[in-house]
Design an enzyme around this catalytic site. Sequence first.
Site, PDB file in Angstrom:
ATOM      1  N   LYS A  92       0.845  -1.207   0.000  1.00 33.14           N
ATOM      2  CA  LYS A  92       0.000   0.000   0.000  1.00 33.14           C
ATOM      3  C   LYS A  92       0.877   1.252   0.000  1.00 33.14           C
ATOM      4  CE  LYS A  92      -0.410  -0.394   5.051  1.00 33.14           C
ATOM      5  NZ  LYS A  92      -1.220  -1.011   6.122  1.00 33.14           N
TER       6      LYS A  92
ATOM      7  N   ARG B 108     -10.504  -0.465  15.095  1.00 37.76           N
ATOM      8  CA  ARG B 108     -10.350   0.367  13.911  1.00 37.76           C
ATOM      9  C   ARG B 108     -11.327  -0.140  12.857  1.00 37.76           C
ATOM     10  NH1 ARG B 108      -4.441   0.912  11.115  1.00 37.76           N
ATOM     11  NH2 ARG B 108      -5.032  -1.117  10.256  1.00 37.76           N
TER      12      ARG B 108
ATOM     13  N   TYR C 295      12.455  31.250   7.058  1.00 34.78           N
ATOM     14  CA  TYR C 295      11.197  31.936   7.363  1.00 34.78           C
ATOM     15  C   TYR C 295      11.020  32.148   8.858  1.00 34.78           C
ATOM     16  CZ  TYR C 295       9.556  31.147   2.571  1.00 34.78           C
ATOM     17  OH  TYR C 295       9.398  31.152   1.217  1.00 34.78           O
TER      18      TYR C 295
ATOM     19  N   MET D 232       8.962  24.767   1.828  1.00 30.32           N
ATOM     20  CA  MET D 232       8.293  23.840   0.912  1.00 30.32           C
ATOM     21  C   MET D 232       9.297  23.062   0.065  1.00 30.32           C
ATOM     22  SD  MET D 232       5.390  24.456  -2.005  1.00 30.32           S
ATOM     23  CE  MET D 232       4.282  25.350  -0.937  1.00 30.32           C
TER      24      MET D 232
END
Length: 368
Positions: free
Chosen positions: A38, A136, A264, A313
Site C-alpha cells: 500500500k 479500527r 522563514y 516547501m
Amino acid sequence: MSNYGETVLEIDLKALAHNYAYLRSRLLPETKFLAVVKAFAYGSAVEKIALKLQDLGVDYFAVAYVNEGVTLRDLGITKPILVLHPQPVNFKTIIARCLEPSIYTPNILKQFLEIAKAENQKDYPVHLKFNTGLNRLGFSENDIDFIAATLHGRKELKVSSLFSHLAASEDLKEEKFTICQIERFKGITLKLHSKLDYAPFQHLLNTSGILNYPQAQFHMVRSGIGLYGYGNDARVDSELKPVASLKTIISQIHQLAPKESVGYNRAFVSETSRTIATLPLGHADGIGRQYGNGKTYVQIKGEKAFIVGNVCMDMIMIDITDIDCKEGDEVVVFGPELSAQHFAEKANTISYELLTAISTRVKRVILN
Ligand SMILES: *Cc1c(COP(=O)(O)O)cnc(C)c1O
C-alpha cells in the site's frame, strides 16, 4: 557513493530480496506470505517493488484502497490482491479487476453480496476482518450469526480467509494484550468454522507480529515495513537492509555572522559565526516541518549536520560549520548508513510516516 546531482530516492531491489528471505526464514515453510504494498510500496516505487516481489515468490499482495489494487493489475501483477479498506462505491471495480475485498461490517457484506449477485458471480473470494482489540476496522464477535445467516445458501461469495490485526505487536510491554487478541481471534475463527461448511484460512501477523509472536502465524502473514528494511526493533533492524535511501546535494553555502537568522520567521538565529548549507528538498518532498529547528540531522561524508530553522516547501537549511564540504557535495537524509527510523524518532514519529511521505516529485533511481 554515487552523487546524482539532485534529490533522489534510491531503491535497492537486492535489499528487498534480502529482507524477504530474512522474514521467510523466521516462518514455517508452509506459511504463506502476503506482501503489503500500500501507499506506493511504503513510499518507494510500487511499480518495481511489486514486480520484484512477485518474482521472489510472494503468495499474496495487499493494498489499502481499490485504486492501488487497479495499479497493481495494470502493472501485470497476477497474484491475488487483498484490498484492506475498500469502499462500496468501488465494488464493481473490485470485481472487474479481480481484486479481493476485506469485508468489515454487516452492511458492507450485504452490499458486496448484492453487487456480486448483479454481476453473476460464483464463489467470489472475500476476506472477513474481525476486530479483536484495535478498534479500527472489523466485525465484532457478535456479528458471527449474522454473517453465517447472510452467507447461508448463497453461492455468489466464498470466504477465502478470516483475519484480524494486532494493536501492539511491536511493544513487548503489551504482550498480555496481544496474547488476548490472539486467543480472541482463535475463538472467533473456531465459531465461524463451525457455522460455515468449509474452513477459510487465517492470518493475523504484521511484521512485528512475525518477529515477536511466530506461534500465531496461522496460514499466512502480512508484512510491510519489514520488507522495506525496518523491524521496529534494533536487533531486527541489524538483520534487515533499508530499501530506500534519500539523497540530495548542497545547492548553496552561506557564511553567517553572529545574530544573523536563517529561513522563514527567522526561526534560527546564530549565536556565533556559522556555515549554513541549503538543500533542494522540503516539506513538499516529504520532509515535514516537524523535522526542522534542530530536531534531526542529515549526513555529509558520514558527519552529522542538523537542520536549522523552519523546513520550507522546497528547501531545508543545515548547519555544516564543522564539516569540510562544498556546493554540489552529496547529502544523505536516510538510508543504510542513517536509519529512517532514527531520523523519524527524533521528531516523534515513525519510519512508516517518513517513508510514505516522500512525494512523487522526488526522482526514484532503481538499483540491482
Ligand atoms: C499496513 C498493514 C499491515 C502491514 O504492517 P507492517 O507493520 O508494515 O508489517 C498488515 N496488516 C494490515 C491490516 C495493515 O493495515
